[in-house]
Design an enzyme around this catalytic site. Structure first.
Site, short mmCIF file in Angstrom:
data_model
loop_
_atom_site.label_atom_id
_atom_site.label_comp_id
_atom_site.label_asym_id
_atom_site.label_seq_id
_atom_site.Cartn_x
_atom_site.Cartn_y
_atom_site.Cartn_z
N GLY A 150 -16.00 49.04 -9.04
CA GLY A 150 -15.82 49.87 -10.22
C GLY A 150 -15.82 51.33 -9.84
O GLY A 150 -16.30 51.72 -8.77
N CYS A 151 -15.28 52.17 -10.72
CA CYS A 151 -15.18 53.60 -10.40
C CYS A 151 -16.56 54.27 -10.34
O CYS A 151 -16.87 54.97 -9.37
CB CYS A 151 -14.26 54.31 -11.40
SG CYS A 151 -14.67 54.06 -13.14
N TYR A 152 -17.39 54.05 -11.37
CA TYR A 152 -18.73 54.63 -11.34
C TYR A 152 -19.56 54.10 -10.16
O TYR A 152 -20.19 54.89 -9.45
CB TYR A 152 -19.47 54.33 -12.64
CG TYR A 152 -18.97 55.03 -13.88
CD1 TYR A 152 -19.02 56.41 -14.01
CD2 TYR A 152 -18.47 54.30 -14.96
CE1 TYR A 152 -18.58 57.05 -15.16
CE2 TYR A 152 -18.03 54.92 -16.11
CZ TYR A 152 -18.09 56.30 -16.21
OH TYR A 152 -17.65 56.92 -17.37
N THR A 173 -18.53 53.06 -7.30
CA THR A 173 -18.02 53.63 -6.05
C THR A 173 -18.73 54.95 -5.75
O THR A 173 -19.21 55.18 -4.64
CB THR A 173 -16.50 53.85 -6.13
OG1 THR A 173 -15.85 52.59 -6.26
CG2 THR A 173 -15.99 54.55 -4.88
#
Length: 310
Positions: free
Chosen positions: A115-117, A119
């Site tokens: 996921g972006c967060y 990462t």
């Protein structure tokens, strides 16, 4: 013969970004399904089974279904949903997680795209855990802001279309107010933490970009830890690669502000250590594109690793 790639969900936000990144590639054959046929299960199954690698850009339930369609089939899978990120049978697709992670991705049949967060958060936590500077019981707090494209087509329309029945006028809003978020288990597992971090996500009125912050008390770390020691741990962890950049301390100390959009439309990530020795508090900061290293860029990076390509 060129490797065949099928993006299942190519008409969604992440899928479109991946398709754009692959558009100029001459070393791949990208299989495609017309948008009007995207719910044609038989055609999807045929394309999934024809591919060397299927990149799933689908909701969790649909990703689970796609994996079922490929059971006992040689097609390798990269899943960008949250469905398999904490599944021990899947390799976590953060190549810089530790020294052997890129090789694990190269060898994997199943890869879960981070996921972006997570990462951003894991990129800051994991090196301190690996270096023995942060205990597994450290009370981690993650504060973050993302561009609105992270919410997919629905949020994009709500933000950009003034005539949308659910038009959002806010310039910035906090969500996940119950402090229960689907990204927390991922952060805990790959951050090697005993407890899920307190996670406070927010969305800003900008399309792409992200800032993830982790404030840290130096005196709660293990030993007499300095700002430089924390920076050195990050630098050592990410040595030898060119995706994650640890910004020098003198460069960080000269900054007056951090722009969430500074890496928009790129696939890298910048890490910063802000703070002072005298205050004994620091702020660890990751900046990335939520659709780049936070999603589509990472998927293409993982695909390249799995195919042995540059």
């Amino acid at each position: 013969m060129k490797p065949k790639i099928f993006i299942d969900g190519e008409h969604g936000t992440t899928g479109l970004q991946i398709r754009t990144r692959l558009a100029g590639r001459t070393d791949l054959e990208v299989l495609s399904i017309p948008e009007q046929e995207r719910r044609n299960k038989d055609l999807r199954a045929e394309l999934l089974r024809s591919a060397d690698i299927a990149i799933l850009c689908l909701p969790d339930d649909a990703s689970l279904e796609a994996v079922t369609l490929l059971k006992d089939h040689p097609t390798r899978i990269i899943d960008t949903s949250t469905a398999h990120r904490t599944n021990a049978d899947w390799v976590y697709g953060f190549a810089e997680l530790e020294s052997q992670q890129a090789q694990r991705i190269r060898d994997a049949h199943y890869v879960s795209n981070p996921g972006c967060y997570p990462t951003g958060a894991i990129s800051l936590i994991r090196p301190l855990r690996a270096a023995g500077l942060m205990g597994s019981d450290y009370p981690v707090t993650v504060n973050a802001v993302s561009g609105y494209t992270g919410g997919g087509k629905q949020m994009i329309a709500q933000m950009e279309d003034a005539n949308h029945p659910e038009h959002m006028k806010e310039n910035n809003f906090l969500y996940g107010l119950t402090l229960k978020h689907k990204h927390q288990p991922e952060m805990q597992i790959y951050g090697n933490l005993d407890h899920a971090p307190i996670f406070a996500p927010s969305v800003g009125r900008f399309p792409q970009g992200m800032i993830v912050q982790i404030p840290v008390y130096l005196d709660l770390l293990k030993g007499d830890v300095s700002v430089k020691a924390v920076h050195d741990a990050l630098q050592a962890h990410y040595a030898g690669q060119d995706i994650v950049r640890v910004i020098p301390l003198d460069e960080s100390s000269a900054m007056a502000r951090v722009d969430a959009e500074m890496l928009a439309d790129t696939d890298g990530m910048n890490l910063y250590v802000f703070g002072s020795e005298t205050g004994r508090i620091i702020n660890l900061v990751a900046v990335l594109d939520n659709l780049g290293k936070g999603a589509s860029g990472a998927a293409v990076q993982n695909m390249n690793l799995m195919l042995g390509l540059a």
